[in-house]
Design a protein around this motif. Structure first.
Motif, mmCIF file in Angstrom:
data_model
loop_
_atom_site.group_PDB
_atom_site.id
_atom_site.type_symbol
_atom_site.label_atom_id
_atom_site.label_comp_id
_atom_site.label_asym_id
_atom_site.label_seq_id
_atom_site.Cartn_x
_atom_site.Cartn_y
_atom_site.Cartn_z
ATOM 1 N N ASN A 64 -1.324 -7.447 12.456
ATOM 2 C CA ASN A 64 -0.788 -7.780 11.138
ATOM 3 C C ASN A 64 -1.822 -8.351 10.173
ATOM 4 O OD1 ASN A 64 1.827 -6.943 11.889
ATOM 5 N ND2 ASN A 64 2.261 -8.941 12.807
ATOM 6 N N ARG A 65 -2.989 -7.743 10.134
ATOM 7 C CA ARG A 65 -4.018 -8.122 9.165
ATOM 8 C C ARG A 65 -4.554 -6.866 8.492
ATOM 9 N NH1 ARG A 65 -6.149 -13.314 9.681
ATOM 10 N NH2 ARG A 65 -5.331 -14.495 11.455
ATOM 11 N N THR A 66 -5.122 -7.041 7.288
ATOM 12 C CA THR A 66 -5.789 -5.920 6.649
ATOM 13 C C THR A 66 -7.079 -5.619 7.402
ATOM 14 O OG1 THR A 66 -7.122 -7.259 5.132
ATOM 15 C CG2 THR A 66 -4.888 -6.661 4.401
ATOM 16 N N LEU A 67 -7.674 -4.462 7.132
ATOM 17 C CA LEU A 67 -8.906 -4.074 7.821
ATOM 18 C C LEU A 67 -10.018 -5.076 7.562
ATOM 19 C CD1 LEU A 67 -10.384 -1.994 9.537
ATOM 20 C CD2 LEU A 67 -10.866 -0.692 7.450
ATOM 21 N N GLN A 125 -5.243 -2.583 -6.664
ATOM 22 C CA GLN A 125 -6.221 -3.557 -7.147
ATOM 23 C C GLN A 125 -6.605 -4.541 -6.035
ATOM 24 O OE1 GLN A 125 -7.936 -4.077 -10.144
ATOM 25 N NE2 GLN A 125 -7.313 -1.936 -10.470
ATOM 26 N N PHE A 126 -5.608 -4.959 -5.240
ATOM 27 C CA PHE A 126 -5.915 -5.873 -4.134
ATOM 28 C C PHE A 126 -6.827 -5.206 -3.101
ATOM 29 C CE2 PHE A 126 -5.234 -7.776 0.009
ATOM 30 C CZ PHE A 126 -5.317 -9.131 -0.267
ATOM 31 N N GLU A 127 -6.468 -3.985 -2.681
ATOM 32 C CA GLU A 127 -7.298 -3.265 -1.713
ATOM 33 C C GLU A 127 -8.712 -3.066 -2.236
ATOM 34 O OE1 GLU A 127 -5.232 -0.045 0.854
ATOM 35 O OE2 GLU A 127 -4.354 0.141 -1.152
ATOM 36 N N TYR A 128 -8.795 -2.581 -3.472
ATOM 37 C CA TYR A 128 -10.081 -2.276 -4.092
ATOM 38 C C TYR A 128 -10.971 -3.522 -4.150
ATOM 39 C CZ TYR A 128 -13.301 -1.067 -7.927
ATOM 40 O OH TYR A 128 -14.410 -0.861 -8.703
ATOM 41 N N ASN A 129 -10.400 -4.641 -4.591
ATOM 42 C CA ASN A 129 -11.188 -5.866 -4.710
ATOM 43 C C ASN A 129 -11.502 -6.489 -3.358
ATOM 44 O OD1 ASN A 129 -11.594 -6.561 -7.687
ATOM 45 N ND2 ASN A 129 -9.416 -6.049 -7.643
ATOM 46 N N GLU A 130 -10.613 -6.362 -2.400
ATOM 47 C CA GLU A 130 -10.891 -6.902 -1.069
ATOM 48 C C GLU A 130 -12.035 -6.125 -0.408
ATOM 49 O OE1 GLU A 130 -8.249 -8.754 2.425
ATOM 50 O OE2 GLU A 130 -7.946 -6.595 2.192
ATOM 51 N N ILE A 131 -12.041 -4.803 -0.572
ATOM 52 C CA ILE A 131 -13.147 -3.998 -0.030
ATOM 53 C C ILE A 131 -14.468 -4.407 -0.682
ATOM 54 C CG2 ILE A 131 -14.104 -1.673 0.142
ATOM 55 C CD1 ILE A 131 -11.152 -0.660 0.137
ATOM 56 N N GLN A 184 0.242 1.367 7.727
ATOM 57 C CA GLN A 184 0.180 2.430 8.735
ATOM 58 C C GLN A 184 -1.173 2.509 9.427
ATOM 59 O OE1 GLN A 184 1.237 5.974 6.529
ATOM 60 N NE2 GLN A 184 3.412 5.527 6.631
ATOM 61 N N ARG A 185 -2.114 1.668 9.014
ATOM 62 C CA ARG A 185 -3.487 1.788 9.524
ATOM 63 C C ARG A 185 -3.555 1.653 11.037
ATOM 64 N NH1 ARG A 185 -6.880 -1.752 11.343
ATOM 65 N NH2 ARG A 185 -5.655 -3.521 10.579
ATOM 66 N N ALA A 186 -2.996 0.590 11.582
ATOM 67 C CA ALA A 186 -3.116 0.365 13.028
ATOM 68 C C ALA A 186 -2.413 1.446 13.853
ATOM 69 C CB ALA A 186 -2.592 -1.024 13.387
ATOM 70 N N PRO A 187 -1.155 1.795 13.557
ATOM 71 C CA PRO A 187 -0.525 2.865 14.338
ATOM 72 C C PRO A 187 -1.249 4.203 14.228
ATOM 73 C CG PRO A 187 1.141 1.607 13.148
ATOM 74 C CD PRO A 187 -0.182 1.158 12.632
ATOM 75 N N LEU A 188 -1.707 4.568 13.016
ATOM 76 C CA LEU A 188 -2.374 5.861 12.851
ATOM 77 C C LEU A 188 -3.720 5.883 13.564
ATOM 78 C CD1 LEU A 188 -1.583 6.823 9.142
ATOM 79 C CD2 LEU A 188 -0.722 7.907 11.225
ATOM 80 N N ALA A 224 -5.583 -15.574 17.267
ATOM 81 C CA ALA A 224 -6.118 -16.072 16.014
ATOM 82 C C ALA A 224 -4.997 -16.485 15.076
ATOM 83 C CB ALA A 224 -6.986 -15.001 15.362
ATOM 84 N N THR A 225 -5.254 -17.566 14.355
ATOM 85 C CA THR A 225 -4.318 -18.016 13.330
ATOM 86 C C THR A 225 -5.074 -18.245 12.044
ATOM 87 O OG1 THR A 225 -4.632 -20.304 13.984
ATOM 88 C CG2 THR A 225 -2.822 -19.137 15.020
ATOM 89 N N GLY A 226 -4.332 -18.437 10.988
ATOM 90 C CA GLY A 226 -4.986 -18.661 9.710
ATOM 91 C C GLY A 226 -5.156 -17.373 8.959
ATOM 92 N N GLY A 227 -5.636 -17.460 7.725
ATOM 93 C CA GLY A 227 -5.798 -16.257 6.921
ATOM 94 C C GLY A 227 -4.436 -15.750 6.526
ATOM 95 N N GLY A 228 -4.168 -14.520 6.928
ATOM 96 C CA GLY A 228 -2.842 -13.967 6.688
ATOM 97 C C GLY A 228 -2.850 -12.948 5.586
ATOM 98 N N ASN A 229 -1.805 -12.151 5.549
ATOM 99 C CA ASN A 229 -1.713 -11.104 4.539
ATOM 100 C C ASN A 229 -0.351 -11.120 3.858
ATOM 101 O OD1 ASN A 229 -0.255 -10.233 6.704
ATOM 102 N ND2 ASN A 229 -1.042 -8.147 6.699
ATOM 103 N N SER A 230 0.178 -12.332 3.625
ATOM 104 C CA SER A 230 1.499 -12.420 3.022
ATOM 105 C C SER A 230 1.514 -11.854 1.610
ATOM 106 C CB SER A 230 1.971 -13.881 3.005
ATOM 107 O OG SER A 230 1.034 -14.694 2.316
ATOM 108 N N ASP A 231 0.395 -12.008 0.858
ATOM 109 C CA ASP A 231 0.346 -11.475 -0.501
ATOM 110 C C ASP A 231 0.487 -9.963 -0.501
ATOM 111 O OD1 ASP A 231 0.088 -13.936 -1.700
ATOM 112 O OD2 ASP A 231 -2.094 -13.924 -1.618
ATOM 113 N N ILE A 232 -0.271 -9.285 0.367
ATOM 114 C CA ILE A 232 -0.247 -7.825 0.366
ATOM 115 C C ILE A 232 1.070 -7.300 0.919
ATOM 116 C CG2 ILE A 232 -1.298 -7.472 2.632
ATOM 117 C CD1 ILE A 232 -2.877 -5.182 1.408
#
Length: 561
Positions: A509-512, A284-290, A193-197, A7-15
């Protein structure tokens, strides 16, 4: 999105610019968070302990004597009635037990192993409703309590019926805990740490297996029933820890937001991810993305049912991969070693109890180390690369095991027998680089929040179905066919490799929330990301100032570049 493509596109460069750049152990809140996650991860240890303990008990003369040498063959009416009395009115296990009586081909040994899986199946329809309705913590507490009761009953068993009833109870409780624990891990963990944990969840199966293998290796020298009762007692230790401590564990911010408890969710994210600063850009980013992801999901379906798992093309892609992973994880030949290692050794002439338990113990340590290392590297190497490498290795080394087993059967060569042991280790090394660490983490990350508990339940249900087949069919087929039975798995492993090449999607390398949206198209991933960034006022190019929490500690988030 085409199956098998990266998959390409999206991305999490901001976070990425907001993440902590130092070591996690230099931050007291992350240490505390990871200790809570460790408490959740040991749920998997109980499951691993059970498989290895049953494997070890089958080599103990004290256990075989206590339960009349369970083996292949007809299960008597008295056996069925005793088991039904211990289990009570649960209809599913009684039907299975009666089936065992009616069809002599089913083995008593298989039934002793299988009944825990039957208990898991009985709880499967209930677990997701508890996880979604009561939160992630309560089902873990309930499941751990039931497992403690089952462990006590198993330890005190004086007949085969009581032992079966206790193992049913353990399987029933384990399903509630195992349905909620990995979800809470992935929903609480710090983003980087989400993916490794989450990958460590399934990898810690081997921590329980190691303890059980070496416990039975040491306890077989005890000249009494405590040779098998001692390993049974230790099976309850993880559950005791969870019952004592889960009351204080934080709840999932995703569940809290879904239930309208936004303030509590923000407080939880801030406390553990930003040292208490609820205005931190990362929080704030996590909270609003959820919030945005849950709101978009609710636009699609105001109520969620089981049919929603297959209602859209994106969901069907998810479930195709999830169900395949569940069956592949148990039907790749690993079931032969997981539950019937001593039978495999018998076919190559290794009959010493001490030698069998020693090899089993060393194998579990090897498995654990490979799985942990692979899980920690999943974001660097990628899930798809690890899965394909795993399937190639399993196919090669299982074929090697088949050839060497055949040579031993034909010639009696000790060199061939030793080669079988080497092939088992190489095969499991291949299995452990993907299937041990990634099947749970990959499943929960590709499911959107509103489908996560139910989709994970389908995954566990598919594993239970595959285990029942393994635990009944494998010992019978091994006795009847010997090494020739391995040929079936050689063909199946080739099919698995082809499936992975065509259908598995990369998610590294993406957020949940971005990962979950990936199967619905890059447009949805970009929409969730853009909305969350806008709500959190990220992307303006302004450098931000480090904040200080109420204790005067420097904020863990480094200044953006």
């Amino acid at each position: 999105m085409a199956g098998g493509l990266v998959a390409t596109g999206g991305g999490n460069s901001d976070i990425n610019a907001l993440l902590h750049q130092g070591s996690w152990y230099s931050n007291s809140r992350l240490i505390k968070l990871n200790l809570w996650i460790l408490l959740l991860l040991i749920t998997s240890s109980t499951n691993g302990y059970d498989g290895s303990m049953m494997n070890g008990l089958q080599t103990l003369d004290q256990w075989k004597s206590a339960f009349n040498n369970p083996s292949g063959g007809m299960v008597s009416v008295a056996f069925v009635e005793a088991a039904a009395t211990q289990i009570g009115s649960a209809q599913i296990p009684i039907r299975v037990l009666c089936c065992a009586h009616q069809y002599p081909a089913l083995s008593q040994l298989g039934l002793l192993n299988c009944i825990q899986t039957v208990g898991a199946l009985a709880a499967t329809p209930l677990a997701p409703y508890a996880t979604d309705g009561l939160g992630r913590r309560i089902p873990i507490l309930f499941g751990a309590t039931v497992m403690i009761v089952g462990t006590i009953a198993q330890t005190l068993s004086h007949n085969v019926g009581a032992f079966i009833g206790a193992r049913f109870c353990i399987g029933f409780g384990l399903t509630f805990a195992a349905n909620a624990a990995p979800l809470l891990v992935t929903e609480l963990a710090y983003p980087s740490q989400r993916a490794p944990l989450t990958s460590m969840y399934n990898s810690l199966w081997y921590s329980g297996a190691i303890i059980a293998a070496w416990t039975t290796y040491g306890s077989f020298r005890i000249p009494s029933s405590w040779a098998w009762r001692l390993p049974s007692v230790l099976q309850g230790v993880p559950s005791v820890l969870q019952v004592a401590l889960m009351w204080f564990c934080p709840e999932s911010p995703r569940w809290l937001i879904n239930k309208g408890r936004d303030a509590q969710a923000l407080k939880t994210l801030a406390y553990y991810h930003a040292k208490g600063n609820d205005q931190d850009p990362l929080v704030q980013f996590e909270y609003n993305e959820i919030k945005e992801a849950i709101a978009l999901d609710q636009q699609v379906a105001s109520s969620v049912g089981w049919t929603d798992l297959f209602a859209t093309p994106g969901n069907r892609k998810r479930m195709r991969i999830i169900i395949a992973l569940a069956f592949f994880s148990q039907w790749s030949g690993n079931g032969l070693v997981s539950y019937y290692l001593n039978r495999v050794f018998d076919t190559i002439g290794i009959t010493s109890v001490s030698t069998q338990n020693l090899i089993n113990g060393i194998l579990q340590i090897f498995n654990f180390l490979v799985a942990i290392i692979a899980g920690l590297l999943c974001d660097k190497i990628g899930r798809r690369t690890l899965f394909i490498a795993s399937n190639i290795g399993m196919l090669v080394f299982f074929c090697m095991q088949t050839i060497c087993s055949a040579r031993y059967a034909i010639t009696g060569s000790h060199a061939a027998a030793n080669a079988v042991i080497a092939a088992i280790f190489l095969y499991y090394g291949s299995y452990d680089i993907a299937y041990t660490p990634l099947i749970v983490s990959y499943t929960v990350e590709i499911l959107p929040y509103h489908l996560r508990a139910k989709g994970f339940t389908v995954f566990n249900f598919a594993i239970s179905l595959s285990l029942i087949f393994n635990q009944y069919a494998n010992p019978i087929a091994l006795d009847a066919l010997g090494w020739k039975y391995y040929l079936v798995y050689c063909v199946w492993l080739a099919f698995e490799l082809a499936f992975m090449l065509f259908f598995l999607v990369e998610t590294k390398n993406r957020t949940l929330e971005e990962t979950a949206a990936l199967f619905d198209g890059d447009d949805k991933v970009a929409e969730i990301h853009a909305r969350a960034a806008a709500d959190a006022h990220i992307g303006t190019g302004k450098a931000r100032t480090p904040s200080v929490d109420e204790k005067g500690e420097t904020d863990m988030i480094e200044q953006r570049h």
